[in-house]
Design an enzyme around this catalytic site. Structure first.
Site, PDB file in Angstrom:
ATOM      1  N   LYS A  86     108.246  14.923  43.129  1.00 17.78           N
ATOM      2  CA  LYS A  86     107.019  15.725  43.200  1.00 17.78           C
ATOM      3  C   LYS A  86     107.187  17.011  42.396  1.00 17.78           C
ATOM      4  O   LYS A  86     106.291  17.429  41.665  1.00 17.78           O
ATOM      5  CB  LYS A  86     106.675  16.041  44.667  1.00 17.78           C
ATOM      6  N   GLN A 119     107.168  17.897  53.629  1.00 16.83           N
ATOM      7  CA  GLN A 119     107.581  16.495  53.536  1.00 16.83           C
ATOM      8  C   GLN A 119     107.896  15.928  54.923  1.00 16.83           C
ATOM      9  O   GLN A 119     108.632  16.530  55.706  1.00 16.83           O
ATOM     10  CB  GLN A 119     108.810  16.386  52.608  1.00 16.83           C
ATOM     11  N   ASP A 127      97.847  17.303  51.129  1.00 19.19           N
ATOM     12  CA  ASP A 127      98.216  16.016  51.741  1.00 19.19           C
ATOM     13  C   ASP A 127      97.020  15.398  52.476  1.00 19.19           C
ATOM     14  O   ASP A 127      97.031  14.208  52.797  1.00 19.19           O
ATOM     15  CB  ASP A 127      99.304  16.264  52.794  1.00 19.19           C
TER      16      ASP A 127
HETATM   17  N1  GUN Z   1     106.362  11.223  53.654  1.00 19.45           N
HETATM   18  C1  GUN Z   1     106.012   9.997  53.207  1.00 19.45           C
HETATM   19  N2  GUN Z   1     104.803  10.035  52.597  1.00 19.45           N
HETATM   20  C2  GUN Z   1     104.388  11.323  52.670  1.00 19.45           C
HETATM   21  C3  GUN Z   1     103.225  11.994  52.215  1.00 19.45           C
HETATM   22  O1  GUN Z   1     102.300  11.413  51.621  1.00 19.45           O
HETATM   23  N3  GUN Z   1     103.167  13.326  52.480  1.00 19.45           N
HETATM   24  C4  GUN Z   1     104.155  13.983  53.143  1.00 19.45           C
HETATM   25  N4  GUN Z   1     104.000  15.292  53.354  1.00 19.45           N
HETATM   26  N5  GUN Z   1     105.250  13.381  53.574  1.00 19.45           N
HETATM   27  C5  GUN Z   1     105.362  12.066  53.333  1.00 19.45           C
END
Ligand code: GUN
Length: 298
Positions: free
Chosen positions: A55, A99, A122
């Site tokens: 990311k 995350q 998100d």
């Molecule tokens: N962990 C797995 N997928 C995601 C996501 O789309 N966003 C976040 N914040 N954590 C994740």
């Protein structure tokens, strides 16, 4: 024997990232705004570390201001909430992502709901979930994975899914539920299945669109699939695979790709399907947040 089209999520994500990079440069040139993304990672989950690194790399490549906060495994709830509060108040930050999964002692709900809804790239805040469910998406953030799946479905079938049956396998808050809302908004007839569903293969057999998001390697087989169906595989499972005669750890989806290819119309591979699209949708949400903050979005 028909052979399904392999949907190239990696190529589509790269095209999208290119246009996001162009728009980012324009936003900075014309309005002096640089989209800012803050990613928070707590603890040392190896998969999360890979996702967060990807990311950050994507944000930098789009020309964003990109910061990462790494907190220790034993960070307190207050420490996390304090950091979120600072990021909420920071004008250089337009998107905040914590995350998941979090270490067990932390309250995930309190943490995701502490993020300012206008920075919740998100799409996990109840305000954004509510807007999505009510079809009010003009200023809401849609969770990145289902948003990316939707773009790939639109590429195959167009934006109006009237008369199409869509079956979502899995009812998670991150994928299954928002996916169902998006499909419904596009006029599909939507069924959400889960671990308590009776005769899953029979339900899936009626689907023109299958979205598999359960975390069970190779679960969806050819004899579950209606000829010509579009299959979106959200699963990311780490399994032992025979590569060059040796067993190595590799990624596999929830769909038995080779098996369904004889029946389906189009299928996303794992890796190279939904994963790259998810990251690019995060960039898209962050750019949108920066534009919204300046009153530039319609
Ligand atoms: N962990 C797995 N997928 C995601 C996501 O789309 N966003 C976040 N914040 N954590 C994740």
């Amino acid at each position: 024997m028909t052979v399904a089209k392999r949907i190239d999520g990696k190529a589509k994500a790269a095209d999208l990232a290119e246009s996001i990079t162009r728009e980012t440069a324009l936003l900075q040139k014309e309005h002096g705004i640089k989209p800012g993304l803050a990613v928070v990672i707590i603890g040392e989950d190896p998969a999360s570390q890979v996702y967060v690194r990807n990311k950050k790399r994507a944000a930098e490549s789009c020309g964003f201001h990109s910061i990462q906060h790494t907190l220790a495994d034993d960070a307190s709830q207050n420490e996390v909430l304090q950091l979120i509060s600072e990021l909420n108040d920071d004008d250089a930050i337009h998107g905040i992502l914590v995350q998941l999964p979090l270490p067990r002692h932390l309250d995930e709900l309190a943490i995701t709901q502490a993020i300012e809804p206008t920075k919740d790239v998100d799409g996990f805040h109840f305000i954004n979930i509510g807007k999505l469910t009510a079809g009010q998406t003009s200023d809401a953030f849609t969770p990145c994975t289902p948003a990316g799946c939707m773009l790939m479905i639109e590429d195959e079938l167009g934006g109006d899914l009237s008369g199409k049956n869509a079956v979502v396998i899995g009812r998670s808050n991150i994928v299954g539920k928002p996916m169902a809302s998006l499909l419904l908004q596009a006029n599909a007839t939507v069924t959400v299945t889960h671990s308590r569903t009776k005769d899953l293969p029979a339900v899936v057999a009626a689907a023109d669109i299958i979205v598999a998001a359960v975390g069970r390697p190779n679960m969806v087989k050819a004899d579950w699939v209606k000829p010509g169906a579009i299959i979106i595989d959200v699963g990311i499972n780490r399994v032992g695979k025979v590569i060059d005669g040796e067993i190595k750890m590799g990624l596999t989806g929830d769909v038995d790709f080779d098996d369904v290819c004889s029946v389906a119309g189009a299928v996303t591979p794992v890796p190279g399907g939904v994963g790259p699209m998810t990251i690019t949708m995060l960039m898209s949400n962050t750019l949108r947040s920066a534009r919204l903050s300046a009153g530039l979005e319609d």
